[in-house]
Write a protein that holds these residues in place. Structure first.
Motif, PDB file in Angstrom:
ATOM      1  N   LEU A   1       0.208  -7.754   3.932  1.00 38.62           N
ATOM      2  CA  LEU A   1       0.208  -8.129   2.512  1.00 38.62           C
ATOM      3  C   LEU A   1      -0.177  -9.589   2.333  1.00 38.62           C
ATOM      4  CD1 LEU A   1       3.393  -6.268   1.221  1.00 38.62           C
ATOM      5  CD2 LEU A   1       0.998  -5.650   0.791  1.00 38.62           C
ATOM      6  N   GLU A   2       0.294 -10.430   3.231  1.00 33.35           N
ATOM      7  CA  GLU A   2      -0.044 -11.852   3.163  1.00 33.35           C
ATOM      8  C   GLU A   2      -1.535 -12.070   3.415  1.00 33.35           C
ATOM      9  OE1 GLU A   2       0.099 -15.816   2.570  1.00 33.35           O
ATOM     10  OE2 GLU A   2       1.647 -14.352   2.057  1.00 33.35           O
ATOM     11  N   ARG A   3      -2.095 -11.346   4.353  1.00 39.78           N
ATOM     12  CA  ARG A   3      -3.515 -11.499   4.695  1.00 39.78           C
ATOM     13  C   ARG A   3      -4.435 -11.103   3.546  1.00 39.78           C
ATOM     14  NH1 ARG A   3      -4.864 -11.594  10.392  1.00 39.78           N
ATOM     15  NH2 ARG A   3      -2.933 -11.866  11.557  1.00 39.78           N
ATOM     16  N   ILE A   4      -3.986 -10.194   2.684  1.00 39.31           N
ATOM     17  CA  ILE A   4      -4.851  -9.733   1.585  1.00 39.31           C
ATOM     18  C   ILE A   4      -4.465 -10.343   0.242  1.00 39.31           C
ATOM     19  CG2 ILE A   4      -5.350  -7.580   2.810  1.00 39.31           C
ATOM     20  CD1 ILE A   4      -3.528  -6.233   0.586  1.00 39.31           C
ATOM     21  N   ARG A   5      -3.609 -11.331   0.274  1.00 32.76           N
ATOM     22  CA  ARG A   5      -3.113 -11.944  -0.964  1.00 32.76           C
ATOM     23  C   ARG A   5      -4.254 -12.336  -1.906  1.00 32.76           C
ATOM     24  NH1 ARG A   5      -1.756 -17.379  -0.925  1.00 32.76           N
ATOM     25  NH2 ARG A   5      -1.508 -17.108   1.314  1.00 32.76           N
ATOM     26  N   ASP A   6      -5.337 -12.911  -1.373  1.00 32.52           N
ATOM     27  CA  ASP A   6      -6.452 -13.350  -2.208  1.00 32.52           C
ATOM     28  C   ASP A   6      -7.195 -12.183  -2.872  1.00 32.52           C
ATOM     29  OD1 ASP A   6      -5.800 -15.897  -1.447  1.00 32.52           O
ATOM     30  OD2 ASP A   6      -7.464 -16.117  -0.034  1.00 32.52           O
ATOM     31  N   SER A   7      -7.003 -10.968  -2.378  1.00 33.11           N
ATOM     32  CA  SER A   7      -7.698  -9.794  -2.911  1.00 33.11           C
ATOM     33  C   SER A   7      -6.904  -9.064  -3.990  1.00 33.11           C
ATOM     34  CB  SER A   7      -7.994  -8.805  -1.779  1.00 33.11           C
ATOM     35  OG  SER A   7      -8.750  -9.421  -0.774  1.00 33.11           O
ATOM     36  N   ARG A   8      -5.665  -9.456  -4.220  1.00 29.57           N
ATOM     37  CA  ARG A   8      -4.789  -8.693  -5.118  1.00 29.57           C
ATOM     38  C   ARG A   8      -5.371  -8.560  -6.525  1.00 29.57           C
ATOM     39  NH1 ARG A   8      -0.970  -6.388  -3.083  1.00 29.57           N
ATOM     40  NH2 ARG A   8       0.282  -6.173  -4.927  1.00 29.57           N
ATOM     41  N   GLU A   9      -5.890  -9.651  -7.066  1.00 25.70           N
ATOM     42  CA  GLU A   9      -6.443  -9.595  -8.424  1.00 25.70           C
ATOM     43  C   GLU A   9      -7.600  -8.605  -8.490  1.00 25.70           C
ATOM     44  OE1 GLU A   9      -8.703 -12.584 -11.498  1.00 25.70           O
ATOM     45  OE2 GLU A   9      -7.109 -13.433 -10.237  1.00 25.70           O
ATOM     46  N   THR A  10      -8.470  -8.611  -7.493  1.00 24.02           N
ATOM     47  CA  THR A  10      -9.600  -7.682  -7.465  1.00 24.02           C
ATOM     48  C   THR A  10      -9.124  -6.240  -7.314  1.00 24.02           C
ATOM     49  OG1 THR A  10     -10.949  -9.423  -6.467  1.00 24.02           O
ATOM     50  CG2 THR A  10     -11.806  -7.194  -6.343  1.00 24.02           C
ATOM     51  N   LEU A  11      -8.101  -6.011  -6.509  1.00 25.81           N
ATOM     52  CA  LEU A  11      -7.554  -4.660  -6.363  1.00 25.81           C
ATOM     53  C   LEU A  11      -6.997  -4.152  -7.685  1.00 25.81           C
ATOM     54  CD1 LEU A  11      -5.772  -4.993  -2.896  1.00 25.81           C
ATOM     55  CD2 LEU A  11      -7.874  -3.718  -3.396  1.00 25.81           C
ATOM     56  N   HIS A  12      -6.296  -5.020  -8.417  1.00 23.89           N
ATOM     57  CA  HIS A  12      -5.751  -4.603  -9.719  1.00 23.89           C
ATOM     58  C   HIS A  12      -6.871  -4.348 -10.724  1.00 23.89           C
ATOM     59  CE1 HIS A  12      -1.461  -4.718  -8.955  1.00 23.89           C
ATOM     60  NE2 HIS A  12      -1.690  -5.758  -8.177  1.00 23.89           N
ATOM     61  N   GLN A  13      -7.932  -5.136 -10.652  1.00 24.50           N
ATOM     62  CA  GLN A  13      -9.091  -4.900 -11.508  1.00 24.50           C
ATOM     63  C   GLN A  13      -9.712  -3.535 -11.171  1.00 24.50           C
ATOM     64  OE1 GLN A  13     -12.252  -7.750 -11.018  1.00 24.50           O
ATOM     65  NE2 GLN A  13     -13.414  -6.966 -12.766  1.00 24.50           N
ATOM     66  N   ALA A  14      -9.809  -3.214  -9.901  1.00 24.55           N
ATOM     67  CA  ALA A  14     -10.342  -1.914  -9.474  1.00 24.55           C
ATOM     68  C   ALA A  14      -9.481  -0.778 -10.009  1.00 24.55           C
ATOM     69  CB  ALA A  14     -10.420  -1.849  -7.951  1.00 24.55           C
ATOM     70  N   LEU A  15      -8.171  -0.944  -9.959  1.00 27.51           N
ATOM     71  CA  LEU A  15      -7.272   0.085 -10.497  1.00 27.51           C
ATOM     72  C   LEU A  15      -7.527   0.312 -11.979  1.00 27.51           C
ATOM     73  CD1 LEU A  15      -3.978  -0.915  -8.680  1.00 27.51           C
ATOM     74  CD2 LEU A  15      -5.175   1.260  -8.425  1.00 27.51           C
ATOM     75  N   GLU A  16      -7.680  -0.761 -12.736  1.00 29.24           N
ATOM     76  CA  GLU A  16      -7.948  -0.640 -14.179  1.00 29.24           C
ATOM     77  C   GLU A  16      -9.272   0.066 -14.433  1.00 29.24           C
ATOM     78  OE1 GLU A  16      -7.625  -4.409 -16.205  1.00 29.24           O
ATOM     79  OE2 GLU A  16      -5.715  -4.850 -15.209  1.00 29.24           O
ATOM     80  N   LEU A  17     -10.304  -0.322 -13.696  1.00 32.30           N
ATOM     81  CA  LEU A  17     -11.621   0.286 -13.888  1.00 32.30           C
ATOM     82  C   LEU A  17     -11.624   1.762 -13.498  1.00 32.30           C
ATOM     83  CD1 LEU A  17     -13.790  -2.634 -12.485  1.00 32.30           C
ATOM     84  CD2 LEU A  17     -13.735  -1.859 -14.879  1.00 32.30           C
ATOM     85  N   LEU A  18     -11.042   2.076 -12.366  1.00 36.55           N
ATOM     86  CA  LEU A  18     -11.030   3.467 -11.907  1.00 36.55           C
ATOM     87  C   LEU A  18     -10.108   4.344 -12.744  1.00 36.55           C
ATOM     88  CD1 LEU A  18     -11.194   2.921  -8.054  1.00 36.55           C
ATOM     89  CD2 LEU A  18     -12.907   4.070  -9.474  1.00 36.55           C
ATOM     90  N   ASP A  19      -9.108   3.751 -13.366  1.00 31.36           N
ATOM     91  CA  ASP A  19      -8.233   4.519 -14.249  1.00 31.36           C
ATOM     92  C   ASP A  19      -9.022   5.092 -15.426  1.00 31.36           C
ATOM     93  OD1 ASP A  19      -5.626   5.491 -15.021  1.00 31.36           O
ATOM     94  OD2 ASP A  19      -5.720   4.019 -16.653  1.00 31.36           O
ATOM     95  N   LYS A  20     -10.064   4.371 -15.846  1.00 32.51           N
ATOM     96  CA  LYS A  20     -10.888   4.796 -16.984  1.00 32.51           C
ATOM     97  C   LYS A  20     -12.173   5.506 -16.543  1.00 32.51           C
ATOM     98  CE  LYS A  20      -9.175   0.793 -19.443  1.00 32.51           C
ATOM     99  NZ  LYS A  20      -9.445  -0.596 -19.699  1.00 32.51           N
ATOM    100  N   GLU A  21     -12.362   5.675 -15.248  1.00 37.28           N
ATOM    101  CA  GLU A  21     -13.600   6.250 -14.719  1.00 37.28           C
ATOM    102  C   GLU A  21     -13.708   7.736 -15.059  1.00 37.28           C
ATOM    103  OE1 GLU A  21     -16.958   7.008 -13.401  1.00 37.28           O
ATOM    104  OE2 GLU A  21     -16.356   4.947 -12.941  1.00 37.28           O
ATOM    105  N   SER A  22     -14.737   8.100 -15.823  1.00 41.54           N
ATOM    106  CA  SER A  22     -14.902   9.487 -16.278  1.00 41.54           C
ATOM    107  C   SER A  22     -15.267  10.444 -15.138  1.00 41.54           C
ATOM    108  CB  SER A  22     -15.979   9.558 -17.371  1.00 41.54           C
ATOM    109  OG  SER A  22     -17.229   9.144 -16.842  1.00 41.54           O
ATOM    110  N   ARG A  23     -15.833   9.937 -14.060  1.00 43.21           N
ATOM    111  CA  ARG A  23     -16.221  10.793 -12.925  1.00 43.21           C
ATOM    112  C   ARG A  23     -15.071  11.029 -11.949  1.00 43.21           C
ATOM    113  NH1 ARG A  23     -21.483   7.499 -13.449  1.00 43.21           N
ATOM    114  NH2 ARG A  23     -20.042   5.813 -13.098  1.00 43.21           N
TER     115      ARG A  23
END
Length: 192
Positions: free
Chosen positions: A105-127
């Protein structure tokens, strides 16, 4: 001691969807149904590995979750170690090593914001054709009807300096660049 790291899916075990011939053994049962197999030749080679377990340590290294990994039975008993969740979780003696997980978790700390953005985008993904999963807060996974298009769209919207976006069949992944099997092998070498 020799460490033998191996991927599982489509390397050592194969889904029932792949034809590997009749000379096979069941390696995974899910809800009472056989879903993965190994060839009898692989089984024979695994027996040789088992016979040399004093000098050779086999370490499955897989994107599977702990629960998915624990469904696998290769016919050689429990292995002392496994790297699951793309190397983010270490199983030692069948139990998750909490220090390893916290380190991941510490090693990926810098990626957390991008992961949450991906969750938001994929939550709305029609495919999207499957639930959206944030695997142990390490990486994002789902399935899509047109994974190539979804992946291309996500690659255009996310910070690719920090994450990789890819698909395998219908599965779509968003994974921090720091969370990969190669890094896990290096960490494990230091750990052992």
């Amino acid at each position: 001691m020799v460490l033998f790291h191996t991927d599982l899916d489509n390397t050592m075990i194969y889904s029932y969807k792949h034809e590997i011939g009749a000379d096979k053994c069941c390696a995974e049962v899910y809800h009472g149904r056989e879903i993965s197999y190994i060839t009898k030749e692989t089984y024979r080679l695994l027996q040789q590995i088992k016979a040399k377990e004093e000098q050779l340590v086999m370490v499955p290294t897989t994107t599977r979750t702990t629960e998915q990994y624990q469904r696998i039975h290769l016919g050689i008993g429990d292995l002392p170690y496994a790297l699951v969740c793309n190397g983010g979780v270490l199983l030692a003696g069948g139990r998750e090593d909490e220090d390893w997980y916290r380190g991941s978790l510490e090693r990926i700390r810098d990626s957390r914001e991008t992961l949450h953005q991906a969750l938001e985008l994929l939550d709305k993904e029609s495919r999207r054709s499957f639930e959206l999963r944030f695997i142990r807060e390490l990486f994002v996974f789902t399935k899509c009807k047109n994974p190539a298009e979804t992946t291309a769209r996500m690659q255009g919207l996310l910070d690719l300096k920090l994450t990789d976006v890819f698909y395998n069949g219908e599965k779509v992944y968003v994974v921090p660049k720091q969370l990969n099997k190669g890094n896990a092998l290096k960490r494990f070498r230091d750990y052992i």
